[in-house]
Design a protein around this motif. Structure first.
Motif, short mmCIF file in Angstrom:
data_model
loop_
_atom_site.label_atom_id
_atom_site.label_comp_id
_atom_site.label_asym_id
_atom_site.label_seq_id
_atom_site.Cartn_x
_atom_site.Cartn_y
_atom_site.Cartn_z
N GLN A 131 -0.59 2.33 -3.37
CA GLN A 131 -1.27 2.21 -3.84
C GLN A 131 -1.47 4.24 -2.82
O GLN A 131 -2.73 4.04 -2.26
N PRO A 157 -6.58 3.21 0.03
CA PRO A 157 -5.43 3.39 -0.77
C PRO A 157 -5.79 3.45 -1.87
O PRO A 157 -7.63 3.32 -2.60
N ASP A 175 -6.24 3.00 -6.14
CA ASP A 175 -6.13 1.72 -6.88
C ASP A 175 -7.77 2.19 -7.60
O ASP A 175 -8.73 2.37 -7.17
N VAL A 227 -3.11 0.25 -10.48
CA VAL A 227 -2.88 1.11 -10.05
C VAL A 227 -2.11 2.20 -10.68
O VAL A 227 -1.63 1.95 -11.53
N ILE A 260 0.66 -1.15 0.16
CA ILE A 260 -0.11 0.08 0.18
C ILE A 260 1.30 1.47 -0.23
O ILE A 260 0.92 2.06 -0.82
#
Length: 380
Positions: A247, A303, A305, A367, A243
């Motif tokens: 992300q 996050p 994405d 991503v 992450i």
């Protein structure tokens, strides 16, 4: 329109190799539950006890587990079966986009929004993976459709309120992030109902789903307090290496992700929303614009994405439906031709982006870094 969308989604449901991460975790969980529905408590306990499992989706997402396990009962329990669930959900999302946009703006807007949805790159991509993002989109669109119906009804309809509660509950049971979408739905309801007092149906729509979600989890797992443990685990995972590296990003990155994947739709959707707010062109358009804006705001807290941002992608297509729907009702033949030509150009652009990123580029997790590499915008 629905047939064209189905053909594209079925044609591109051809992934040869699935990921060993989330897709395989979903498959193993579905196999476990399909073989014994009483194994759910064990799934939850093992997840809580094993830190290596906590990098993957929470077992509290019982909505997806129930649906995929049911699919595994009637079909071979493989990645392909789970991907077919997403393909079918992606086709259903076209119809639900039409219904949600029509409930807000009318038939023409609904048709335009559905036509634009046919070639959405992120929806085409997630409709071929063994994940649950298209299922989540279906739940969001059902929640949107029922919320608008509740807002516009003169009196509460038990059937519509029940549908709304079920859709909200399903959304919770697919992704806990739905909690952050509450302000968007609440604001839309308030704007649509500006001249009327709140009703019992409004209260039930927002209050019942979390309790229904928790109650079903309690029945399945045997211990509702596991929800608190799972929530703490999820928060602790926000700082994990993947992450942090892939992300994370500024609050506006979700809009950038959507723009890179669907540049014409994102730009036109922003213009349509801006016109609705500037000229106050109808309460419905203002409500939809605020809804999409608050979705984008909520994405700043999760996050980064692109597959998490699909509801906003659908919202932009609805706003364009509103803008073009009004043009079509008054337009000359020349304006119609220009609009249809622009729609064709957008379809070609979006299919080209989908092919470059998700077919040739082989992007699994969209991503921003992966998307840009697939487009040769940054070094591979």
């Amino acid at each position: 329109m629905l047939v064209a969308g189905a053909i594209l989604r079925v044609h591109w449901n051809d992934v040869a190799e699935y990921a060993r991460s989330d897709e395989t975790v979903y498959l193993i969980s579905a196999r476990t539950l399909a073989s014994s529905w009483s194994s759910y408590p064990q799934l939850v306990r093992e997840y809580i006890a094993d830190p290596s499992r906590q990098l993957f989706p929470l077992p509290s997402r019982w909505g997806g587990l129930v649906i995929t396990s049911a699919a595994c009962v009637i079909a071979p329990c493989t990645h392909r079966t789970l991907a077919w669930v997403e393909t079918i959900a992606g086709i259903a999302a076209i119809l639900l986009t039409f219904l949600a946009a029509r409930s807000l703006f009318g038939d023409r807007a609904g048709l335009v929004a559905a036509v634009l949805t046919v070639t959405s790159p992120i929806q085409l991509a997630m409709g071929r993976r063994a994940l649950e993002d298209e299922l989540f989109l279906v739940a969001i669109l059902l929640a949107l459709w029922s919320s608008v119906a509740i807002a516009k009804a003169r009196v509460d309809s038990a059937r519509v309120v029940a549908l709304g509660v079920a859709a909200f509950t399903l959304a919770f049971a697919l992704k806990e992030v739905f909690t952050l979408y509450y302000p968007a739905f609440a604001a839309m309801l308030i704007v649509l109902r500006a001249d009327h007092r709140p009703r019992v149906g409004d209260f039930l729509l927002f209050v019942l789903p979390p309790f229904v979600f928790a109650a079903v989890f309690w029945v399945l797992s045997g211990d509702v307090l596991h929800l608190l443990t799972l929530a703490r685990i999820q928060q602790s995972m926000r700082g994990n290496e993947y992450i942090a590296q892939f992300q994370s990003g500024p609050f506006y990155e979700p809009l950038l992700d959507l723009y890179v994947l669907a540049p014409l739709v994102t730009a036109a959707g922003l213009v349509a929303g801006g016109l609705a707010l500037r000229d106050r062109r109808g309460r419905d358009a203002i409500a939809a614009t605020i809804f999409v804006a608050l979705l984008l705001a909520s994405y700043g807290l999760i996050p980064k994405d692109a597959r998490y941002f699909i509801p906003a992608d659908a919202g932009f297509r609805m706003l364009i439906g509103w803008g073009l729907g009004g043009i079509f009702s008054l337009a000359s033949l020349r304006t119609w031709a220009i609009a249809l030509g622009a729609g064709l150009v957008n379809a070609l652009v979006e299919i080209a982006i989908f092919v470059a990123v998700f077919l040739r580029g082989g992007v699994y997790d969209p991503v921003l870094a992966n998307i840009l590499r697939a487009l040769d915008a940054i070094p591979r």
